[in-house]
Design an enzyme around this catalytic site. Structure first.
Site, PDB file in Angstrom:
ATOM      1  N   ASN A 230       0.850  -1.203   0.000  1.00  0.00           N
ATOM      2  CA  ASN A 230       0.000   0.000   0.000  1.00  0.00           C
ATOM      3  C   ASN A 230       0.879   1.244   0.000  1.00  0.00           C
ATOM      4  O   ASN A 230       2.103   1.158   0.033  1.00  0.00           O
ATOM      5  CB  ASN A 230      -0.961  -0.027   1.199  1.00  0.00           C
TER       6      ASN A 230
ATOM      7  N   PRO B  81      -2.574 -11.468  10.433  1.00  0.00           N
ATOM      8  CA  PRO B  81      -2.814 -11.259  11.868  1.00  0.00           C
ATOM      9  C   PRO B  81      -3.014  -9.773  12.138  1.00  0.00           C
ATOM     10  O   PRO B  81      -2.414  -8.937  11.458  1.00  0.00           O
ATOM     11  CB  PRO B  81      -1.521 -11.758  12.529  1.00  0.00           C
TER      12      PRO B  81
HETATM   13  N1  CTP Z   1      -3.497  -2.867  12.267  1.00  0.00           N
HETATM   14  C1  CTP Z   1      -2.652  -3.872  12.687  1.00  0.00           C
HETATM   15  N2  CTP Z   1      -2.633  -5.053  12.047  1.00  0.00           N
HETATM   16  C2  CTP Z   1      -3.463  -5.287  10.997  1.00  0.00           C
HETATM   17  C3  CTP Z   1      -4.343  -4.264  10.550  1.00  0.00           C
HETATM   18  C4  CTP Z   1      -4.318  -3.070  11.205  1.00  0.00           C
HETATM   19  O1  CTP Z   1      -1.886  -3.653  13.645  1.00  0.00           O
HETATM   20  N3  CTP Z   1      -3.416  -6.456  10.400  1.00  0.00           N
HETATM   21  C5  CTP Z   1      -3.538  -1.595  13.003  1.00  0.00           C
HETATM   22  C6  CTP Z   1      -2.979  -0.401  12.268  1.00  0.00           C
HETATM   23  O2  CTP Z   1      -1.612  -0.235  12.545  1.00  0.00           O
HETATM   24  C7  CTP Z   1      -3.810   0.723  12.850  1.00  0.00           C
HETATM   25  C8  CTP Z   1      -5.144   0.089  13.139  1.00  0.00           C
HETATM   26  O3  CTP Z   1      -4.883  -1.304  13.235  1.00  0.00           O
HETATM   27  O4  CTP Z   1      -3.287   1.144  14.085  1.00  0.00           O
HETATM   28  C9  CTP Z   1      -6.230   0.396  12.135  1.00  0.00           C
HETATM   29  O5  CTP Z   1      -6.083  -0.326  10.990  1.00  0.00           O
HETATM   30  P1  CTP Z   1      -7.120  -0.269   9.762  1.00  0.00           P
HETATM   31  O6  CTP Z   1      -6.493  -1.055   8.687  1.00  0.00           O
HETATM   32  O7  CTP Z   1      -7.434   1.146   9.478  1.00  0.00           O
HETATM   33  O8  CTP Z   1      -8.367  -0.955  10.368  1.00  0.00           O
HETATM   34  P2  CTP Z   1      -9.067  -2.297   9.974  1.00  0.00           P
HETATM   35  O9  CTP Z   1      -9.175  -3.081  11.203  1.00  0.00           O
HETATM   36  O10 CTP Z   1      -8.345  -2.947   8.830  1.00  0.00           O
HETATM   37  O11 CTP Z   1     -10.493  -1.841   9.541  1.00  0.00           O
HETATM   38  P3  CTP Z   1     -11.033  -1.346   8.109  1.00  0.00           P
HETATM   39  O12 CTP Z   1     -10.046  -1.827   7.070  1.00  0.00           O
HETATM   40  O13 CTP Z   1     -12.340  -1.960   8.037  1.00  0.00           O
HETATM   41  O14 CTP Z   1     -11.064   0.147   8.190  1.00  0.00           O
END
Ligand code: CTP
Length: 402
Positions: free
Chosen positions: A209, A304
């Site tokens: 990304n 994860p």
């Molecule tokens: N994060 C993480 N591990 C993942 C996905 C996300 O540690 N596999 C953490 C990111 O570092 C951030 C937070 O979770 O602090 C938010 O991640 P985001 O990708 O925005 O949220 P999602 O849970 O993926 O929700 P969505 O994609 O539905 O917005």
């Protein structure tokens, strides 16, 4: 805080001199008074008027100026300060300091002083790595001159490597350290994730990304600047490791999780990484070839969730777990739901719609969502968001410990 400290700032001739203007602001914000010497070469990069407007004082430039000598001799100029800061410290200024030359006001003040000296070198990478400069630096260290930076990174001359001047806030932290100022996060350990993750498809392809890592790196730097023992677990970025930070480079979400778990226990965890939500189920061992009439199909499986894993670790959970929410609509509403889902203490929510320019940009408008409610900060440079967040973390942890 630097209340009542008097700093003599020597601005050498380098492109980084523009950052010294910001440095003056930062030092004065913290209560220090700043008097400046601008070298002849320095004045090619910043004007005496800019420097004087920011210091609120006249700028000293000429060793043989009758008026300057009558008002304040060069000896008194260097003795009157509590600390001398040379920023940018060019290869030439460093060489003069190492050999004790005194052929202009800056080098004379540096030779005449009996006060501690801190230098922030800035020069082309080859000049920095040249044995002559390295010899001079070794000499200055023997002479008990302190150093901040230089950092690795892209340079104005188009090359990459060590030679960039430390950022103003890093220099401020070094100034505070030089005064032995109590650092708010001394004794605290911090874990920060940053950057994208990179999930391989085959040996030559991957999904990833657009995260630049800037916000996470700035947070790691700000925490280390306040004295926290900081580990930065980072996906691939082109950023320099902030001063005083231990960086562990990873590629995939799995590697990031393993590195984070290896860094525990810590007092605080800040998950700023844009972890890829999915990875390829079976990574091909060989490059996938085009086959007549067929398209490869890629099966994705979920990665994860590092933030969730850290926030729900039971006894080895960091005392404060902070996540980020990058949203394009209903920012606060989604952030509140995310905080509950992830089990973290605070969510730093920001709007990453393309129109905001946050992704890859240098500014950010954030909302801090916690059990106490929602705090919205004005639009700030990412490094200022980082500094404010580090202060808030310090207030929370020290408050909790008290
Ligand atoms: N994060 C993480 N591990 C993942 C996905 C996300 O540690 N596999 C953490 C990111 O570092 C951030 C937070 O979770 O602090 C938010 O991640 P985001 O990708 O925005 O949220 P999602 O849970 O993926 O929700 P969505 O994609 O539905 O917005």
């Amino acid at each position: 805080m630097l209340g009542s400290k008097r700093i003599l700032l020597i601005i050498g001739g380098g492109i980084a001199a523009y950052k010294s203007l910001d440095l003056i602001r930062r030092l004065r914000e913290r209560g220090a008074s700043v008097r400046a010497i601008l070298t002849r070469a320095g004045a090619e990069f910043v004007t005496p008027l800019s420097v004087s407007s920011l210091t609120g004082d006249k700028v000293y430039q000429d060793l043989f100026s009758l008026t300057d000598e009558a008002e304040m001799g060069h000896i008194q100029l260097s003795r009157d300060a509590d600390l001398l800061v040379v920023a940018p410290a060019t290869a030439d200024l460093i060489a003069k300091m190492a050999t004790g030359r005194a052929d202009d006001l800056a080098s004379t003040a540096l030779l005449a002083t009996d006060k501690p000296v801190l230098i922030a070198p800035a020069m082309n990478v080859r000049m920095w790595l040249h044995p002559a400069t390295q010899r001079n630096i070794a000499q200055l260290q023997t002479d008990r001159v302190s150093l901040v930076g230089p950092n690795d990174g892209d340079m104005a001359c188009g090359e990459f490597g060590p030679g960039r001047m430390a950022e103003p806030l890093e220099i401020v932290a070094a100034v505070e350290a030089a005064f032995g100022a109590p650092r708010l996060l001394d004794g605290i350990s911090a874990l920060v994730t940053a950057g994208p993750t990179l999930e391989p498809i085959d040996p030559v392809r991957f999904i990833s990304n657009r995260s630049s890592g800037k916000q996470g790196y700035a947070i790691a730097g700000a925490l280390a600047g306040l004295g926290a023992k900081t580990t930065l677990v980072s996906g691939p970025t082109s950023l320099a490791t902030p001063q005083g930070v231990n960086r562990i480079a990873v590629e995939t979400a799995h590697e990031m999780l393993a590195a984070c778990e290896g860094a525990l226990p810590t007092d605080v965890a800040v998950c700023a990484a844009a972890v890829a939500d999915w990875r390829i189920d079976h990574t091909a061992n060989q490059k996938i070839k085009k086959t007549a009439g067929g398209l490869p199909s890629l099966k994705l499986i979920e990665n994860p969730d590092i933030l969730h894993t850290l926030a729900t670790r039971g006894t080895s959970r960091p005392r404060l777990v902070i996540g980020f929410a990058a949203e394009t609509e209903k920012v606060v509403e989604h952030a509140k739901a995310k905080r509950a889902k992830k089990g973290c203490d605070w969510i730093v929510a920001n709007d990453v719609s393309p129109a905001t320019g946050v992704m890859g940009g240098d500014e950010n408008t954030v909302h801090i969502v916690s059990a106490a409610g929602v705090e919205t900060w004005p639009k700030l440079a990412k490094r200022d968001v980082a500094a404010k967040l580090a202060q808030k973390i310090a207030a929370h942890l020290k408050g909790a410990a008290a």
